[in-house]
Design an enzyme around this catalytic site. Sequence first.
Site, PDB file in Angstrom:
ATOM      1  N   ASP A  37      86.537  31.934 -14.102  1.00 48.38           N
ATOM      2  CA  ASP A  37      86.915  33.276 -13.659  1.00 48.38           C
ATOM      3  C   ASP A  37      85.784  34.282 -13.842  1.00 48.38           C
ATOM      4  O   ASP A  37      86.010  35.482 -13.851  1.00 48.38           O
ATOM      5  CB  ASP A  37      88.137  33.761 -14.452  1.00 48.38           C
ATOM      6  CG  ASP A  37      89.383  32.999 -14.057  1.00 48.38           C
ATOM      7  OD1 ASP A  37      89.419  32.488 -12.921  1.00 48.38           O
ATOM      8  OD2 ASP A  37      90.319  32.920 -14.879  1.00 48.38           O
ATOM      9  N   HIS A  52      56.745  30.851 -13.225  1.00 46.55           N
ATOM     10  CA  HIS A  52      58.038  31.525 -13.358  1.00 46.55           C
ATOM     11  C   HIS A  52      58.926  30.815 -14.390  1.00 46.55           C
ATOM     12  O   HIS A  52      60.117  30.594 -14.174  1.00 46.55           O
ATOM     13  CB  HIS A  52      58.735  31.648 -11.998  1.00 46.55           C
ATOM     14  CG  HIS A  52      58.121  32.716 -11.141  1.00 46.55           C
ATOM     15  ND1 HIS A  52      58.383  32.853  -9.798  1.00 46.55           N
ATOM     16  CD2 HIS A  52      57.252  33.716 -11.438  1.00 46.55           C
ATOM     17  CE1 HIS A  52      57.694  33.870  -9.309  1.00 46.55           C
ATOM     18  NE2 HIS A  52      56.994  34.416 -10.287  1.00 46.55           N
ATOM     19  N   ASP A 100      56.428  38.409 -19.055  1.00 49.63           N
ATOM     20  CA  ASP A 100      56.508  39.085 -17.755  1.00 49.63           C
ATOM     21  C   ASP A 100      57.946  39.551 -17.632  1.00 49.63           C
ATOM     22  O   ASP A 100      58.861  38.732 -17.457  1.00 49.63           O
ATOM     23  CB  ASP A 100      56.129  38.095 -16.645  1.00 49.63           C
ATOM     24  CG  ASP A 100      56.165  38.716 -15.256  1.00 49.63           C
ATOM     25  OD1 ASP A 100      56.789  39.781 -15.075  1.00 49.63           O
ATOM     26  OD2 ASP A 100      55.572  38.123 -14.339  1.00 49.63           O
ATOM     27  N   ASP A 122      57.721  45.977 -13.437  1.00 51.99           N
ATOM     28  CA  ASP A 122      57.292  44.571 -13.475  1.00 51.99           C
ATOM     29  C   ASP A 122      55.984  44.503 -14.266  1.00 51.99           C
ATOM     30  O   ASP A 122      54.906  44.693 -13.710  1.00 51.99           O
ATOM     31  CB  ASP A 122      57.107  44.074 -12.032  1.00 51.99           C
ATOM     32  CG  ASP A 122      56.703  42.610 -11.947  1.00 51.99           C
ATOM     33  OD1 ASP A 122      56.694  41.939 -12.993  1.00 51.99           O
ATOM     34  OD2 ASP A 122      56.399  42.155 -10.831  1.00 51.99           O
ATOM     35  N   HIS A 147      48.053  32.646  -7.577  1.00 46.87           N
ATOM     36  CA  HIS A 147      48.893  33.646  -6.899  1.00 46.87           C
ATOM     37  C   HIS A 147      48.037  34.821  -6.467  1.00 46.87           C
ATOM     38  O   HIS A 147      46.881  34.933  -6.863  1.00 46.87           O
ATOM     39  CB  HIS A 147      50.054  34.093  -7.793  1.00 46.87           C
ATOM     40  CG  HIS A 147      49.662  34.671  -9.123  1.00 46.87           C
ATOM     41  ND1 HIS A 147      49.214  35.965  -9.266  1.00 46.87           N
ATOM     42  CD2 HIS A 147      49.648  34.137 -10.373  1.00 46.87           C
ATOM     43  CE1 HIS A 147      48.965  36.200 -10.551  1.00 46.87           C
ATOM     44  NE2 HIS A 147      49.208  35.103 -11.251  1.00 46.87           N
ATOM     45  N   HIS A 197      52.133  42.681  -5.382  1.00 50.13           N
ATOM     46  CA  HIS A 197      53.184  42.734  -4.365  1.00 50.13           C
ATOM     47  C   HIS A 197      53.769  44.133  -4.406  1.00 50.13           C
ATOM     48  O   HIS A 197      53.673  44.829  -5.420  1.00 50.13           O
ATOM     49  CB  HIS A 197      54.271  41.678  -4.649  1.00 50.13           C
ATOM     50  CG  HIS A 197      54.767  41.686  -6.071  1.00 50.13           C
ATOM     51  ND1 HIS A 197      55.701  42.589  -6.517  1.00 50.13           N
ATOM     52  CD2 HIS A 197      54.428  40.943  -7.153  1.00 50.13           C
ATOM     53  CE1 HIS A 197      55.922  42.370  -7.814  1.00 50.13           C
ATOM     54  NE2 HIS A 197      55.151  41.389  -8.239  1.00 50.13           N
ATOM     55  N   HIS A 199      60.015  42.223  -5.770  1.00 46.22           N
ATOM     56  CA  HIS A 199      59.096  41.906  -4.669  1.00 46.22           C
ATOM     57  C   HIS A 199      59.613  42.726  -3.508  1.00 46.22           C
ATOM     58  O   HIS A 199      60.479  42.286  -2.757  1.00 46.22           O
ATOM     59  CB  HIS A 199      59.095  40.410  -4.353  1.00 46.22           C
ATOM     60  CG  HIS A 199      58.451  39.584  -5.432  1.00 46.22           C
ATOM     61  ND1 HIS A 199      58.333  38.228  -5.374  1.00 46.22           N
ATOM     62  CD2 HIS A 199      57.866  39.943  -6.605  1.00 46.22           C
ATOM     63  CE1 HIS A 199      57.715  37.776  -6.464  1.00 46.22           C
ATOM     64  NE2 HIS A 199      57.431  38.809  -7.224  1.00 46.22           N
ATOM     65  N   GLU A 248      48.163  42.343 -10.863  1.00 47.18           N
ATOM     66  CA  GLU A 248      48.492  41.318 -11.860  1.00 47.18           C
ATOM     67  C   GLU A 248      47.614  40.077 -11.796  1.00 47.18           C
ATOM     68  O   GLU A 248      48.100  38.983 -11.529  1.00 47.18           O
ATOM     69  CB  GLU A 248      49.969  40.919 -11.732  1.00 47.18           C
ATOM     70  CG  GLU A 248      50.450  40.586 -10.321  1.00 47.18           C
ATOM     71  CD  GLU A 248      51.897  40.104 -10.322  1.00 47.18           C
ATOM     72  OE1 GLU A 248      52.221  39.195 -11.116  1.00 47.18           O
ATOM     73  OE2 GLU A 248      52.699  40.622  -9.534  1.00 47.18           O
ATOM     74  N   TYR A 297      45.276  30.541 -15.622  1.00 51.60           N
ATOM     75  CA  TYR A 297      46.217  29.558 -16.171  1.00 51.60           C
ATOM     76  C   TYR A 297      45.470  28.236 -16.303  1.00 51.60           C
ATOM     77  O   TYR A 297      45.184  27.577 -15.295  1.00 51.60           O
ATOM     78  CB  TYR A 297      47.431  29.421 -15.241  1.00 51.60           C
ATOM     79  CG  TYR A 297      47.995  30.779 -14.856  1.00 51.60           C
ATOM     80  CD1 TYR A 297      48.897  31.431 -15.687  1.00 51.60           C
ATOM     81  CD2 TYR A 297      47.577  31.433 -13.693  1.00 51.60           C
ATOM     82  CE1 TYR A 297      49.385  32.696 -15.360  1.00 51.60           C
ATOM     83  CE2 TYR A 297      48.060  32.682 -13.360  1.00 51.60           C
ATOM     84  CZ  TYR A 297      48.959  33.319 -14.188  1.00 51.60           C
ATOM     85  OH  TYR A 297      49.424  34.564 -13.866  1.00 51.60           O
ATOM     86  N   ARG A 322      48.330  36.600 -18.104  1.00 52.50           N
ATOM     87  CA  ARG A 322      48.546  37.502 -16.963  1.00 52.50           C
ATOM     88  C   ARG A 322      48.626  38.915 -17.521  1.00 52.50           C
ATOM     89  O   ARG A 322      49.245  39.140 -18.569  1.00 52.50           O
ATOM     90  CB  ARG A 322      49.825  37.130 -16.204  1.00 52.50           C
ATOM     91  CG  ARG A 322      50.104  38.025 -15.021  1.00 52.50           C
ATOM     92  CD  ARG A 322      51.019  37.393 -13.953  1.00 52.50           C
ATOM     93  NE  ARG A 322      52.365  37.098 -14.379  1.00 52.50           N
ATOM     94  CZ  ARG A 322      52.830  35.872 -14.600  1.00 52.50           C
ATOM     95  NH1 ARG A 322      52.058  34.816 -14.461  1.00 52.50           N
ATOM     96  NH2 ARG A 322      54.081  35.693 -14.988  1.00 52.50           N
ATOM     97  N   GLU A 363      49.695  42.615 -16.059  1.00 51.34           N
ATOM     98  CA  GLU A 363      50.325  43.178 -14.865  1.00 51.34           C
ATOM     99  C   GLU A 363      50.761  44.604 -15.107  1.00 51.34           C
ATOM    100  O   GLU A 363      51.507  44.893 -16.049  1.00 51.34           O
ATOM    101  CB  GLU A 363      51.549  42.323 -14.488  1.00 51.34           C
ATOM    102  CG  GLU A 363      52.346  42.886 -13.333  1.00 51.34           C
ATOM    103  CD  GLU A 363      53.459  41.958 -12.856  1.00 51.34           C
ATOM    104  OE1 GLU A 363      53.976  41.163 -13.680  1.00 51.34           O
ATOM    105  OE2 GLU A 363      53.804  42.027 -11.667  1.00 51.34           O
TER     106      GLU A 363
HETATM  107  N1  GLY Z   1      57.810  38.991 -12.181  1.00 50.30           N
HETATM  108  C1  GLY Z   1      57.424  38.280 -11.038  1.00 50.30           C
HETATM  109  C2  GLY Z   1      56.127  38.729 -10.553  1.00 50.30           C
HETATM  110  O1  GLY Z   1      55.320  39.197 -11.327  1.00 50.30           O
HETATM  111  O2  GLY Z   1      55.863  38.688  -9.389  1.00 50.30           O
HETATM  112 MN    MN Z   2      54.779  40.967 -10.279  1.00 50.75          MN
HETATM  113 MN    MN Z   3      55.772  40.129 -13.158  1.00 48.26          MN
END
Ligand code: GLY
Ligand code: MN
Ligand code: MN
Length: 438
Positions: A40, A244, A261, A272, A351, A355, A362, A385, A389, A406, A408
């Site tokens: 539920d 992720h 992150d 973010d 990456h 973004h 995003h 960011e 790695y 990272r 960011e």
């Molecule tokens: N938190 C996901 C990114 O940095 O795009």
């Molecule tokens: Mn991001």
């Molecule tokens: Mn992020």
Amino acid sequence: MNAPFNADMHLRRRQELLNQIGNNDIVIVPTAAVKSRNGDVEYQFRADSDFFYLTGFTEPESVAVLIPGRESGQYVIFCREKDPEREMWDGIRAGLEGAVEQCGADDAFPIEDIGDILPGLMEERDKVFTNVGRYPEFDIEMLGWLNKIKENRRHHKHAPYELVDLSHLLFEQRLIKRKDELAIMRKAGKMSAAGHKRAMQVCQPGMFEYQVQAEMECEFRKAGSPYNAYPSIVASGANACILHYTENNAELQAGDLLMIDAGAEYGCYAADISRTFPVSGKFSAQQRALYDVVLAAQHAALEQCAPGKTWDDPHRAAVAVLTQGLLDHGLLQGSLDENLEKQLYSRFYMHRTGHWLGLDVHDVGDYQVDDDWRELEPGMVFTVEPGLYIAAADDIDTRWHNIGIRIEDNVVIRREGHEVLTSAVPTDPDEIEALMAG
Ligand code: GLY
Ligand code: MN
Ligand code: MN
């Protein structure tokens, strides 16, 4: 979500959208569907971003309709009626009158009656602008209403001729943030920074990743954010090389890095932030060497964040610094040009450097216009960011293994350059060590 409702902000957005469509068109925007989690239990409801952008209304089972030139008002909302029995179980509802008052709608109708009322509002309109494909069950209902109008042609009313995807118009509108939404995003950035600082202060070997997460998210909540913009990534050691990672269940080991992150959501706007710091408070020589490279890459990218630069300029600047750093430390071989041309850095940096950021983490908006990278304009908000790695591998010296970094931040382009919305948590490694020691 608990940012004060700003009627003028949502009104301006509806007017801006209406200015872009024909006088005989109609806009239909449903909010998100409620999703079952188990038994539920439902997933926490979060309004559809387009619906929220136009209305500011946060109740499920709602549909907003904009009808240019409608005599009794061009903004209609379908929503749940008041129901004391249901409200006792599930919470207070605005009801029809409340929706009119709260959202500045011209009319509100019960969501149960949408199949009887909406076809009448669609009749004789030319184009229906809607998010085609986002909520397939709603699309099917809408096709049913269109057919219903067609079947009734003997009443001499024509059905709309075209179903048009709303996203192109609305996404361009959402891409440029105005003063009032920037104020909200600044708050989301500050709240999130406070949580990241807390994480640095409590972090110790022997804690579990989820325990650091709890301390950080507690700070988000205390600052006024009702929930996160996305699931927090709290990744120690090798886990930081999983982009992720969200299990967040490992025990922190002395000598490892912790990469977090995470961002708070406020007024439905996302922050973010990523930060990377040593579990035991002091970077090792290797960690510090690569951290300095990533930080230099971020600084180089930030220098490119100004009107007239293109979307790709910060990324190119970051990649050049990262690649040079990888060469300097023997993680890549050959010339800078060759490594850039063949994208050999992508083994360690897979990456892009950012973004768009807004109601969605995003966020919406095109990155290219025709085949060219888009020019940066005041009001565009995005992340910067860069990362590195270095997963364990036989051909890499073990002293670099399992270093994932990272850094960011969130920036808004301003006429005179840019503003960083998330600068309240340090990126400087000496400042981080001092904060952790204090
Ligand atoms: N938190 C996901 C990114 O940095 O795009
Ligand atoms: Mn991001
Ligand atoms: Mn992020």
